[in-house]
Design a protein around this motif. Sequence first.
Motif, PDB file in Angstrom:
ATOM      1  N   MET A   1       0.846  -1.203   0.000  1.00  8.32           N
ATOM      2  CA  MET A   1       0.000   0.000   0.000  1.00  8.32           C
ATOM      3  C   MET A   1       0.881   1.253   0.000  1.00  8.32           C
ATOM      4  SD  MET A   1      -3.240   0.942   0.100  1.00  8.32           S
ATOM      5  CE  MET A   1      -4.067  -0.542   0.647  1.00  8.32           C
ATOM      6  N   THR A   2       0.517   2.183  -0.847  1.00  7.50           N
ATOM      7  CA  THR A   2       1.325   3.389  -0.964  1.00  7.50           C
ATOM      8  C   THR A   2       1.166   4.266   0.263  1.00  7.50           C
ATOM      9  OG1 THR A   2       0.999   3.314  -3.331  1.00  7.50           O
ATOM     10  CG2 THR A   2       1.760   5.366  -2.405  1.00  7.50           C
ATOM     11  N   ALA A   4       0.529   7.454   1.956  1.00  4.53           N
ATOM     12  CA  ALA A   4      -0.104   8.703   1.533  1.00  4.53           C
ATOM     13  C   ALA A   4       0.765   9.910   1.871  1.00  4.53           C
ATOM     14  CB  ALA A   4      -1.473   8.834   2.191  1.00  4.53           C
ATOM     15  N   PHE A   7       3.469  10.260  -0.654  1.00  3.92           N
ATOM     16  CA  PHE A   7       2.918  10.773  -1.912  1.00  3.92           C
ATOM     17  C   PHE A   7       2.591  12.257  -1.803  1.00  3.92           C
ATOM     18  CE2 PHE A   7      -0.563  11.719  -4.826  1.00  3.92           C
ATOM     19  CZ  PHE A   7       0.053  11.379  -6.020  1.00  3.92           C
ATOM     20  N   GLU A   8       2.132  12.678  -0.650  1.00  4.34           N
ATOM     21  CA  GLU A   8       1.820  14.103  -0.472  1.00  4.34           C
ATOM     22  C   GLU A   8       3.086  14.953  -0.622  1.00  4.34           C
ATOM     23  OE1 GLU A   8      -0.213  15.015   3.134  1.00  4.34           O
ATOM     24  OE2 GLU A   8      -0.923  16.941   2.360  1.00  4.34           O
ATOM     25  N   LEU A  11       3.796  15.094  -4.224  1.00  6.99           N
ATOM     26  CA  LEU A  11       2.832  16.012  -4.868  1.00  6.99           C
ATOM     27  C   LEU A  11       3.242  17.472  -4.653  1.00  6.99           C
ATOM     28  CD1 LEU A  11      -0.017  16.833  -5.974  1.00  6.99           C
ATOM     29  CD2 LEU A  11      -0.916  16.393  -3.710  1.00  6.99           C
ATOM     30  N   GLN A  15       3.986  19.735  -7.939  1.00  4.80           N
ATOM     31  CA  GLN A  15       2.702  20.262  -8.395  1.00  4.80           C
ATOM     32  C   GLN A  15       2.866  21.519  -9.257  1.00  4.80           C
ATOM     33  OE1 GLN A  15       0.025  21.550  -5.338  1.00  4.80           O
ATOM     34  NE2 GLN A  15       1.567  22.687  -4.190  1.00  4.80           N
ATOM     35  N   ALA A  36      -3.896  18.232 -14.063  1.00  4.24           N
ATOM     36  CA  ALA A  36      -2.880  17.977 -13.037  1.00  4.24           C
ATOM     37  C   ALA A  36      -3.367  16.889 -12.079  1.00  4.24           C
ATOM     38  CB  ALA A  36      -2.571  19.267 -12.273  1.00  4.24           C
ATOM     39  N   GLN A  37      -4.628  16.935 -11.715  1.00  6.29           N
ATOM     40  CA  GLN A  37      -5.158  15.895 -10.823  1.00  6.29           C
ATOM     41  C   GLN A  37      -5.093  14.518 -11.495  1.00  6.29           C
ATOM     42  OE1 GLN A  37      -9.034  16.552  -9.130  1.00  6.29           O
ATOM     43  NE2 GLN A  37      -9.203  14.437  -8.445  1.00  6.29           N
ATOM     44  N   PHE A  40      -1.509  13.281 -11.443  1.00  5.94           N
ATOM     45  CA  PHE A  40      -1.050  12.833 -10.125  1.00  5.94           C
ATOM     46  C   PHE A  40      -1.740  11.535  -9.702  1.00  5.94           C
ATOM     47  CE2 PHE A  40       0.677  17.166  -9.493  1.00  5.94           C
ATOM     48  CZ  PHE A  40       1.970  16.777  -9.161  1.00  5.94           C
ATOM     49  N   MET A  41      -2.965  11.314 -10.149  1.00  7.04           N
ATOM     50  CA  MET A  41      -3.601  10.031  -9.824  1.00  7.04           C
ATOM     51  C   MET A  41      -2.917   8.893 -10.587  1.00  7.04           C
ATOM     52  SD  MET A  41      -5.603  10.674  -7.480  1.00  7.04           S
ATOM     53  CE  MET A  41      -6.291   9.028  -7.262  1.00  7.04           C
ATOM     54  N   PHE A  44       0.116   8.237  -8.677  1.00  8.23           N
ATOM     55  CA  PHE A  44      -0.178   7.516  -7.445  1.00  8.23           C
ATOM     56  C   PHE A  44      -0.293   6.015  -7.703  1.00  8.23           C
ATOM     57  CE2 PHE A  44      -3.335   5.794  -4.459  1.00  8.23           C
ATOM     58  CZ  PHE A  44      -2.632   5.976  -3.281  1.00  8.23           C
ATOM     59  N   GLU A  45      -0.905   5.677  -8.855  1.00  7.45           N
ATOM     60  CA  GLU A  45      -1.070   4.253  -9.180  1.00  7.45           C
ATOM     61  C   GLU A  45       0.288   3.580  -9.377  1.00  7.45           C
ATOM     62  OE1 GLU A  45      -3.846   2.669  -9.108  1.00  7.45           O
ATOM     63  OE2 GLU A  45      -5.208   4.380  -8.919  1.00  7.45           O
TER      64      GLU A  45
END
Lengths: 187, 151
Positions: A1-2, A4, A7-8, A11, A15, A36-37, A40-41, A44-45
Amino acid sequence: MTDARAFEAFLLEYQDMVYATALRLLGNAMEAEDVAQTVFMKAFEQFDQIGTSPSAPGWLKTVTTNTCLNHLSRYRNRWRFFSELSGAEAKAIDSRTGKWGTGETQGPLDPTPPGPRDPDTALDAALRRLPAHQRVPIVLFHFDDLTYQQIAERLNISVGKVKTDIHRGREALRAALASAHEAGALR
Amino acid sequence: MTPRGVNFDPHDPLTRALRALPEPRAPRTLAPRVMAAVHARLARPAPRTWFDWPLGWRVSSAVGAVTVMVAVTLVWPMALAWLQPAADAMSARVGVVWLKVDVTLRVAAVFFRAVWYPLVLPFLAIVTVMTIACATVGAMLGRVALGGASR
């Protein structure tokens, strides 16, 4: 599991770069934020692979550019369809507003537009107001350092059209820049 | 940096101004928006494959599958032996019925060749043309309404 939090941090670090790339290509703040969203998704994957990779900025830049070009191609397909129906060859769609315009006969940019007088701000605004078919080659040329040939391949158009669009876009930007300087001198 | 093979004067005011443009900053709403989407994604349970099952479940399911296969293999010959007399009786009845069906089919074939066959080719041509026309209109509408296939 990544993680979060990791990742933040990722980001927050990238960004600005992703958003700036999208904003310059699309010329619209809301669409740039949406793209951009999306980017970033996607990141995230695949964060397990790219999170600590030194090629992460390049990956983000490439994915952002491709996502923007895909976004714009939807408008381009509509434009081609309608231009075939109407027989008008020189219509262009402004992706910022979704309205139709005639890129060849109507100046894509008013040489004395209302708005900011600061040359940087005026140039930035003028760049965003360019129709997509001029703005995208100029951004790829000046900010991504692609050659005419590379731009033609990315956009699936001829090198001649790339040169023409860049030339016309630059002329419009030059007029906007001169106008801003003139307005600044008069103040 | 000037792109390879392209000659724009680097001292040109427009080129310098473009290069000097400050990079736009992301709006403050972007990071919270992305993180909300990330948390929503994390809250969704990921699809689990057989390899992610607990060991006990994996062993039980494997044993169950083997048992079913062995049972089917063993039971099948017995089932065939049990069904054979019934199948023979059925085939005798079917033989009579089949004869009637055969005669009916032959009559239908003669009728088809004499009456319907001359109409079939024009009918197929009309159906083909209409299908192509519908597909073309559908593709054009899809291109307009949905924006075409993304690259």
